[in-house]
Design a protein around this motif. Structure first.
Motif, PDB file in Angstrom:
ATOM      1  N   LEU A   1       0.961  -1.159  -0.045  1.00 50.92           N
ATOM      2  CA  LEU A   1      -0.076  -0.061  -0.034  1.00 50.92           C
ATOM      3  C   LEU A   1       0.989   1.292  -0.085  1.00 50.92           C
ATOM      4  O   LEU A   1       0.419   2.347  -0.582  1.00 50.92           O
ATOM      5  CB  LEU A   1      -0.869   0.037   1.209  1.00 50.92           C
ATOM      6  CG  LEU A   1      -2.245  -0.911   1.242  1.00 50.92           C
ATOM      7  CD1 LEU A   1      -2.987  -0.867   2.415  1.00 50.92           C
ATOM      8  CD2 LEU A   1      -3.157  -0.331   0.122  1.00 50.92           C
ATOM      9  N   ILE A   2       1.975   1.343   0.822  1.00 50.95           N
ATOM     10  CA  ILE A   2       2.804   2.296   0.885  1.00 50.95           C
ATOM     11  C   ILE A   2       3.521   2.617  -0.685  1.00 50.95           C
ATOM     12  O   ILE A   2       3.543   3.838  -1.012  1.00 50.95           O
ATOM     13  CB  ILE A   2       3.872   2.262   2.045  1.00 50.95           C
ATOM     14  CG1 ILE A   2       3.117   2.245   3.204  1.00 50.95           C
ATOM     15  CG2 ILE A   2       5.000   3.423   1.746  1.00 50.95           C
ATOM     16  CD1 ILE A   2       4.381   1.910   4.452  1.00 50.95           C
ATOM     17  N   PHE A   3       4.234   1.699  -1.057  1.00 51.84           N
ATOM     18  CA  PHE A   3       4.917   1.787  -2.395  1.00 51.84           C
ATOM     19  C   PHE A   3       3.948   2.037  -3.578  1.00 51.84           C
ATOM     20  O   PHE A   3       4.111   2.987  -4.236  1.00 51.84           O
ATOM     21  CB  PHE A   3       5.493   0.481  -2.850  1.00 51.84           C
ATOM     22  CG  PHE A   3       6.797   0.218  -2.007  1.00 51.84           C
ATOM     23  CD1 PHE A   3       7.579   1.010  -1.759  1.00 51.84           C
ATOM     24  CD2 PHE A   3       6.921  -0.896  -1.533  1.00 51.84           C
ATOM     25  CE1 PHE A   3       8.697   0.723  -0.929  1.00 51.84           C
ATOM     26  CE2 PHE A   3       8.032  -1.536  -0.760  1.00 51.84           C
ATOM     27  CZ  PHE A   3       8.836  -0.559  -0.502  1.00 51.84           C
ATOM     28  N   ARG A   4       2.496   1.422  -3.491  1.00 47.40           N
ATOM     29  CA  ARG A   4       1.733   2.059  -4.544  1.00 47.40           C
ATOM     30  C   ARG A   4       1.148   3.230  -4.363  1.00 47.40           C
ATOM     31  O   ARG A   4       0.805   4.146  -5.294  1.00 47.40           O
ATOM     32  CB  ARG A   4       0.487   0.630  -4.400  1.00 47.40           C
ATOM     33  CG  ARG A   4       0.965  -0.499  -4.980  1.00 47.40           C
ATOM     34  CD  ARG A   4      -0.262  -1.370  -5.086  1.00 47.40           C
ATOM     35  NE  ARG A   4       0.388  -2.623  -5.289  1.00 47.40           N
ATOM     36  CZ  ARG A   4      -0.395  -3.808  -5.736  1.00 47.40           C
ATOM     37  NH1 ARG A   4      -1.648  -3.645  -6.193  1.00 47.40           N
ATOM     38  NH2 ARG A   4       0.130  -4.900  -6.149  1.00 47.40           N
ATOM     39  N   GLY A   5       1.028   3.796  -2.999  1.00 47.84           N
ATOM     40  CA  GLY A   5       0.592   5.316  -2.823  1.00 47.84           C
ATOM     41  C   GLY A   5       1.328   5.975  -3.396  1.00 47.84           C
ATOM     42  O   GLY A   5       1.045   7.196  -3.909  1.00 47.84           O
TER      43      GLY A   5
ATOM     44  N   LEU B   1       7.749  -3.592  -4.054  1.00 47.23           N
ATOM     45  CA  LEU B   1       8.225  -2.600  -5.039  1.00 47.23           C
ATOM     46  C   LEU B   1       8.109  -3.115  -6.696  1.00 47.23           C
ATOM     47  O   LEU B   1       7.872  -2.101  -7.481  1.00 47.23           O
ATOM     48  CB  LEU B   1       9.678  -2.204  -4.548  1.00 47.23           C
ATOM     49  CG  LEU B   1      10.487  -0.918  -5.397  1.00 47.23           C
ATOM     50  CD1 LEU B   1       9.648   0.391  -4.957  1.00 47.23           C
ATOM     51  CD2 LEU B   1      11.904  -0.812  -4.949  1.00 47.23           C
ATOM     52  N   LEU B   2       8.899  -3.968  -6.905  1.00 47.46           N
ATOM     53  CA  LEU B   2       8.753  -4.589  -8.321  1.00 47.46           C
ATOM     54  C   LEU B   2       7.475  -4.724  -8.927  1.00 47.46           C
ATOM     55  O   LEU B   2       6.998  -4.199 -10.032  1.00 47.46           O
ATOM     56  CB  LEU B   2       9.384  -5.959  -8.591  1.00 47.46           C
ATOM     57  CG  LEU B   2      10.942  -5.844  -8.217  1.00 47.46           C
ATOM     58  CD1 LEU B   2      11.478  -7.228  -8.298  1.00 47.46           C
ATOM     59  CD2 LEU B   2      11.667  -4.975  -9.253  1.00 47.46           C
ATOM     60  N   PHE B   3       6.295  -5.366  -8.027  1.00 48.66           N
ATOM     61  CA  PHE B   3       5.069  -5.298  -8.446  1.00 48.66           C
ATOM     62  C   PHE B   3       4.316  -3.888  -8.755  1.00 48.66           C
ATOM     63  O   PHE B   3       3.427  -3.858  -9.497  1.00 48.66           O
ATOM     64  CB  PHE B   3       4.005  -6.191  -7.484  1.00 48.66           C
ATOM     65  CG  PHE B   3       4.369  -7.827  -7.985  1.00 48.66           C
ATOM     66  CD1 PHE B   3       3.443  -8.360  -8.838  1.00 48.66           C
ATOM     67  CD2 PHE B   3       5.223  -8.526  -7.233  1.00 48.66           C
ATOM     68  CE1 PHE B   3       3.643  -9.733  -9.291  1.00 48.66           C
ATOM     69  CE2 PHE B   3       5.368  -9.787  -7.534  1.00 48.66           C
ATOM     70  CZ  PHE B   3       4.483 -10.337  -8.420  1.00 48.66           C
ATOM     71  N   ALA B   4       4.648  -2.919  -7.780  1.00 45.57           N
ATOM     72  CA  ALA B   4       4.195  -1.592  -8.018  1.00 45.57           C
ATOM     73  C   ALA B   4       4.573  -1.072  -9.308  1.00 45.57           C
ATOM     74  O   ALA B   4       3.604  -0.266  -9.974  1.00 45.57           O
ATOM     75  CB  ALA B   4       4.712  -0.878  -6.919  1.00 45.57           C
ATOM     76  N   LEU B   5       5.707  -1.397  -9.906  1.00 44.35           N
ATOM     77  CA  LEU B   5       6.078  -0.908 -10.993  1.00 44.35           C
ATOM     78  C   LEU B   5       5.063  -1.633 -12.176  1.00 44.35           C
ATOM     79  O   LEU B   5       4.906  -0.687 -13.036  1.00 44.35           O
ATOM     80  CB  LEU B   5       7.633  -1.290 -11.471  1.00 44.35           C
ATOM     81  CG  LEU B   5       8.544  -0.696 -10.603  1.00 44.35           C
ATOM     82  CD1 LEU B   5       9.767  -1.176 -10.657  1.00 44.35           C
ATOM     83  CD2 LEU B   5       8.560   1.026 -10.861  1.00 44.35           C
TER      84      LEU B   5
END
Length: 332
Positions: free
Chosen positions: A112-116, A208-212
């Motif tokens: 959630l943090i990375f996607r935000g 982190l990779l999946f958020a990309l």
């Protein structure tokens, strides 16, 4: 789309409240959840997503309602792929089953943090640079091609062997005691890092990779930050319960990479068409309702074909076992 400060406040407040409740509940009683517990929680989360989508449709219009449901389905599909990597990690790093809930909770919070962060960056980019749609589209198509190549080569994922995890293992004095979310402890005067710290680092690198992949995909559906945020929140909610509900079923979704590859390629193409439309090159773009239909069909075909393939393989295996001649008995 007009979203008031009150709507944002209520949405963020409820999200934080649900996360805090989950953290408090898990930290207070680490355990392996029962199927009944997981089913009830997962149904509640999915029902909440449905209610929110209907509310969006009713109060903000059909277009935004369809955008939310399409974005939610795309993000949920990508989250299931994320979940498969979590299963691989838990197994490879030998996380005790009673502590897996805690590890998953941390993984979801990090996601959630990375996607935000990526949502904020992505929105800033598309607001100021129209050409970024070409970049997002090309990146999604590139990711789709890589997924296809990995499937053809039958490459197994080993996120536990990433450079980040390898570096952490070398530079942290990692002990062998699992103490839940207590990440450091002392034993005979020596300070150790708990193995859970390595798990959290591995989950963070994976998130982190999946958020990309995830954020460009959702911006291919809608550029409304409120819908992008809520679609991601609802997609991640219930993921922990889903881990325990269908851990074995995920192994049977043998064509999941192919299905996700097609979906990412479709959204990538949609983004490029959108960029051409915004630039005045063409006067037509892909309707979100059409994208929703294509994505649903792709996911249905993926699931049905995967289950049919694994069932066929199981029959072949049973037949081969039954036809194996018995071993010769030693003579007296």
């Amino acid at each position: 789309m007009e979203v008031s400060a009150l709507e944002w406040g209520i949405t963020i407040g409820i999200t934080v409240g649900v996360l805090l409740f989950d953290v408090f509940l898990i930290a207070r009683r680490p355990h392996v959840p029962s199927m009944r517990e997981c089913t009830i929680a997962f149904v509640i989360y999915m029902a909440a997503a449905g209610v929110f989508g209907i509310w969006t449709w009713a109060f903000h219009g059909q277009e935004y309602g369809v955008d939310f449901f399409t974005g939610f389905i795309v993000e949920k599909s990508l989250s299931v792929d994320n979940l498969f990597v979590f299963i691989v990690l838990m197994s490879a790093l030998a996380v005790p089953r009673k502590y897996q809930q805690e590890a998953l909770m941390v993984g979801i919070i990090l996601a959630l943090i990375f996607r935000g962060i990526f949502i904020a960056l992505g929105y800033a980019l598309i607001e100021n640079f129209s050409w970024v749609f070409y970049v997002f589209g090309a990146f999604l198509i590139y990711t789709a091609v890589n997924l296809l190549r990995s499937y053809r080569k039958h490459e197994e994922q080993h996120p536990e062997d990433s450079k980040v995890v390898e570096f952490s293992r070398k530079h942290l004095n990692v002990g062998d005691k699992w103490l839940g979310l207590k990440l450091f402890y002392k034993d005979k005067g020596v300070r150790y890092a708990s193995p859970m710290l390595i798990v959290i680092i591995a989950l963070g690198a994976t998130d982190l990779l999946f958020a990309l992949d995830s954020i460009p995909a959702i911006f291919g559906i809608t550029q409304e930050p409120y819908l992008v945020f809520t679609a991601n929140v609802f997609a991640l909610m219930g993921l922990r319960q889903l881990y325990f509900l269908i851990g074995g079923l995920l192994q049977r979704l043998v064509y999941l990479s192919l299905g996700l590859s097609f979906i990412l390629a479709w959204i990538g193409a949609k983004l490029i068409i959108h960029a051409l439309y915004k630039g005045g090159v063409i006067d037509w773009e892909v309707p979100t309702l059409l994208s929703l239909a294509v994505i649903l069909v792709a996911l249905t075909v993926t699931a049905v074909a995967s289950l049919a393939k694994t069932k066929s393989d199981e029959r072949t295996e049973v037949t081969a076992t039954d036809s194996t001649p018995p071993a010769p008995q030693p003579k007296d």
